[in-house]
Design a protein around this motif. Structure first.
Motif, PDB file in Angstrom:
ATOM      1  N   VAL A  88      34.998  31.312  39.039  1.00 39.96           N
ATOM      2  CA  VAL A  88      36.160  32.194  38.867  1.00 39.96           C
ATOM      3  C   VAL A  88      35.911  33.212  37.768  1.00 39.96           C
ATOM      4  N   GLU A  89      35.355  32.778  36.653  1.00 40.86           N
ATOM      5  CA  GLU A  89      35.114  33.697  35.541  1.00 40.86           C
ATOM      6  C   GLU A  89      34.211  34.848  35.973  1.00 40.86           C
ATOM      7  N   LEU A  92      35.984  37.364  38.296  1.00 41.20           N
ATOM      8  CA  LEU A  92      36.926  38.256  37.614  1.00 41.20           C
ATOM      9  C   LEU A  92      36.225  39.354  36.816  1.00 41.20           C
ATOM     10  N   THR A  93      34.910  39.284  36.718  1.00 42.49           N
ATOM     11  CA  THR A  93      34.132  40.251  35.955  1.00 42.49           C
ATOM     12  C   THR A  93      33.860  41.494  36.788  1.00 42.49           C
ATOM     13  N   ASP A  94      34.140  42.654  36.215  1.00 42.61           N
ATOM     14  CA  ASP A  94      33.845  43.904  36.921  1.00 42.61           C
ATOM     15  C   ASP A  94      32.361  43.958  37.261  1.00 42.61           C
ATOM     16  N   LEU A 106      39.111  41.498  42.327  1.00 41.05           N
ATOM     17  CA  LEU A 106      39.843  40.384  41.736  1.00 41.05           C
ATOM     18  C   LEU A 106      40.222  40.664  40.284  1.00 41.05           C
ATOM     19  N   GLY A 107      39.278  41.162  39.505  1.00 35.97           N
ATOM     20  CA  GLY A 107      39.580  41.519  38.120  1.00 35.97           C
ATOM     21  C   GLY A 107      40.606  42.638  38.039  1.00 35.97           C
ATOM     22  N   LYS A 110      44.034  41.299  38.711  1.00 34.85           N
ATOM     23  CA  LYS A 110      44.546  40.603  37.530  1.00 34.85           C
ATOM     24  C   LYS A 110      45.090  41.606  36.513  1.00 34.85           C
ATOM     25  N   ARG A 111      44.351  42.681  36.279  1.00 31.99           N
ATOM     26  CA  ARG A 111      44.796  43.690  35.307  1.00 31.99           C
ATOM     27  C   ARG A 111      46.079  44.390  35.750  1.00 31.99           C
ATOM     28  N   ILE A 118      44.759  31.701  39.386  1.00 35.74           N
ATOM     29  CA  ILE A 118      43.899  31.332  40.509  1.00 35.74           C
ATOM     30  C   ILE A 118      43.727  29.823  40.505  1.00 35.74           C
TER      31      ILE A 118
END
Length: 138
Positions: A88-89, A92-94, A106-107, A110-111, A118
């Motif tokens: 997941v981490e 979420l990273t660009d 996904l990131g 979230k923003r 999640i």
């Protein structure tokens, strides 16, 4: 975060890109009916589009529930029964992508959301819950 006591405003099946477009339209219409600010609509509809697209592309389809929440908020729960998200981490990273895309979905979702949660399990699928205010703030 669960939406147990919230008022369900819509329920959608997500199987094709056409369903992703329908999810965008439905959430935008609900927000407009609730007199949401245009900026709030734009941000949240974009986030909804990203998670709906992920459910279709990565999860093999799924469902989306839209809720009206206390305090002038809207909530969305998107579920699929796909392979789950292994990291997941990283997801979420660009720049992270498993399908050679730009890796911002996904990131970015979230923003663009006020709250973003999640839940994922290997080979059992993913559930994403997110909220937005209808007016003002973030």
């Amino acid at each position: 975060m669960k939406f147990d006591k919230a008022k369900r405003a819509a329920s959608l099946d997500l199987a094709t890109d056409r369903d992703v477009a329908r999810a965008r339209t439905v959430v935008g219409r609900i927000m407009k009916e609730q007199d949401a600010k245009v900026l709030m609509q734009t941000r949240f509809v974009t986030a909804v589009s990203e998670i709906a697209r992920n459910a279709v592309r990565h999860g093999g389809g799924g469902t989306m529930e839209v809720y009206l929440l206390p305090g002038g908020r809207i909530g969305v729960e998107c579920r699929d029964e796909g392979p789950g998200i292994a990291d997941v981490e990283a997801a979420l990273t660009d720049g992270f992508s498993t399908i050679n895309s730009m890796g911002r979905g996904l990131g970015g979702a979230k923003r663009l959301s006020e709250l973003f949660i999640i839940e994922t399990m290997p080979n059992e699928g993913t559930t994403i819950r997110m909220t937005s205010r209808l007016r003002g703030g973030r």
